[in-house]
Design an enzyme around this catalytic site. Structure first.
Site, short mmCIF file in Angstrom:
data_model
loop_
_atom_site.label_atom_id
_atom_site.label_comp_id
_atom_site.label_asym_id
_atom_site.label_seq_id
_atom_site.Cartn_x
_atom_site.Cartn_y
_atom_site.Cartn_z
N CYS A 1 3.40 -1.32 -12.77
CA CYS A 1 3.73 -0.15 -13.58
C CYS A 1 4.84 -0.53 -14.56
CB CYS A 1 4.14 1.04 -12.71
SG CYS A 1 5.55 0.74 -11.62
N ALA B 1 0.77 -1.24 0.00
CA ALA B 1 0.00 0.00 0.00
C ALA B 1 0.80 1.29 0.00
CB ALA B 1 -0.95 0.01 1.20
N ASP C 1 -0.92 -4.29 -5.97
CA ASP C 1 -0.12 -3.42 -6.84
C ASP C 1 1.32 -3.87 -6.63
OD1 ASP C 1 0.38 -1.28 -8.62
OD2 ASP C 1 0.99 -0.03 -6.93
N GLU D 1 1.63 -2.62 4.50
CA GLU D 1 2.95 -2.36 3.91
C GLU D 1 3.98 -3.23 4.61
OE1 GLU D 1 6.06 -1.56 1.85
OE2 GLU D 1 4.08 -0.82 1.24
#
Length: 468
Positions: A230, A110, A177, A133
């Site tokens: 990404c 996160a 992510d 995290e």
């Protein structure tokens, strides 16, 4: 950016992915990134003369590069600086949630908090967010950003993905992510390009598979994983989704999402994916896909044995809860509890879930810190001032000028012409910043030292202010 030198294996990889579009893609990498922000839907409702991000109704591109450090509304949590492509999580999550009630959602990787604050905006008060995290040094900035965003139904944890196995099948939605090779950030972060090689891509791919494998057990049957990176290469994206199909019988999910110009969509083996390329959209590289755990998968109960939080609960029963903590927030469905010396509030709906999580995981923070008792005085926490549920009628609000707000946020001395004895809320353009306590002829500034503006503006960069 004109002197950018891309690694040859990366060029070969991208030529294979893009074909005749590669030259246009490379030219886009030579252009500067365009910064974007996402405004808080409950803190800032004024119109903005900025270009909107099509796939997120709170997202805007900035017209020019500027620093937000000297905008009081940034420190108040009225907006968050977030890369535009990653805001695509909003329509994905909205399509997954639909009208479901009492959802449990995990943001696994996160920090620094961009996606967690976005998730907060999409969820409602019957939904719980666990924001995790694993890297200890990054947990504090995650917590600060979530505190400033001001929602009550959040638990911040600090755990390895494998630790969540103790919870059993617990979450309805998990956002992963994943840490990646960062190819999509080459023009924004040249260090990512310098670190890139094929071995690093393989390392990232292996790490992503471990993360997905470790967290799969914590997902309920029928639950959903929203996976994103990404980066551009297939190994870390489509190939990982195919691996989840082969290893865990992961299923594709049909989502009703509006089409947006420039976003590349595809489907492989029933799994949909979304790709962002900088020559097709205004944004950096991004990949996202959604998979579901089969309904036939087995449920398991949690096996956690941590008892620390339970002891705190027992200690709390002996402590008189100050009356002010019961109505300092306007939210009625609130559970007030004592953690160490600090009073906190949390969603009553997820009180049992909090107890279960506390027995299995390392909790950094749960709910909203309300404050502490110091003798007979109640000292409200800074998080209460910026909470969207603050009961402002209990306190005097003082509107600050821009210069006064900057001095307050820098913890510099200044004079107020008017204040009421006791606790006052400092505001800028109507948005709360924090507390002062007024006394005869002076006041104490209770803005957290760790949040303060440390450097004075030197005039070398333009100051962005959302309210102008």
């Amino acid at each position: 950016m004109a002197d950018i030198k891309l690694p040859l294996p990366f060029i070969t990889q991208m030529e294979g992915l893009l074909g005749n579009d590669y030259a246009t893609f490379e030219q886009a990498l030579l252009q500067p990134s365009r910064r974007s922000i996402r405004v808080h839907p409950h803190k800032w409702n004024n119109s903005l003369s900025l270009t909107p991000v099509p796939w997120n109704k709170q997202g805007y591109w900035l017209d020019e590069e500027a620093t937000v450090t000297y905008d009081p509304l940034f420190h108040a949590g009225a907006y968050y600086v977030q890369e535009a492509s990653s805001m695509f999580l909003a329509p994905l999550l909205e399509a997954c949630i639909k009208d479901k009630e009492e959802l449990t959602v995990l943001d696994l990787c996160a920090a620094p908090g961009g996606k967690s604050t976005l998730i907060c905006d999409v969820l409602n008060e019957q939904h719980l967010l666990v924001s995790n995290e694993v890297i200890k040094t990054r947990v504090h900035i995650l917590d600060e950003n979530l505190l400033k965003w001001g929602y009550n139904n959040v638990i911040v944890t600090h755990n390895d993905p494998a630790d969540f196995d103790r919870l059993g099948t617990f979450f309805d939605i998990i956002v992963v992510d994943a840490p990646c090779s960062g190819e999509g950030m080459f023009r924004k972060d040249p260090a990512a390009m310098n670190e890139w090689d094929e071995a690093h891509v393989d390392l990232c791919c292996s790490r992503q598979k471990r993360i997905l494998s470790d967290i799969w057990q914590a997902l309920k049957p029928g639950g959903i994983i929203i996976y994103s990176t990404c980066t551009f290469n297939r190994k870390e994206n489509e190939d990982n989704m195919r691996w989840m199909q082969e290893q865990y019988q992961a299923e594709g999910v049909e989502l009703t999402i509006p089409s947006f110009e420039g976003i590349e969509t595809g489907n492989e083996n029933g799994i949909n994916f979304y790709r962002f390329y900088p020559h097709k959209v205004t944004g950096e590289g991004f990949f996202a896909s959604v998979i579901r755990k089969p309904e036939t998968a087995e449920w398991t109960n949690h096996t956690g044995k941590r008892e620390k939080w339970t002891k705190d609960r027992k200690a709390q029963q002996k402590q008189v809860i100050p009356e002010i903590t019961k109505n300092i927030l306007t939210k009625e469905d609130t559970y007030v509890f004592l953690h160490k010396e600090e009073f906190r509030c949390f969603s009553e709906t997820f009180k049992d879930a909090l107890e279960q999580i506390s027995m299995c995981l390392k909790i950094f923070r749960a709910g909203t810190p309300l404050g502490i008792l110091k003798g007979k005085d109640f000292l409200p926490d800074s998080a209460v001032a910026v909470s969207i549920h603050l009961n402002k009628e209990l306190f005097t609000s003082i509107e600050l000028s821009y210069d006064e707000a900057i001095k307050y946020l820098s913890k510099e001395e200044f004079v107020l012409e008017q204040e009421s004895k006791g606790w006052n809320i400092m505001c800028y353009q109507g948005v709360p910043l924090g507390w002062i306590k007024a006394m005869p002829n002076r006041f104490n500034n209770y803005f957290p030292s760790e949040w303060r503006i440390r450097n004075q503006w030197n005039g070398e960069s333009k100051r962005f202010r959302i309210g102008e």
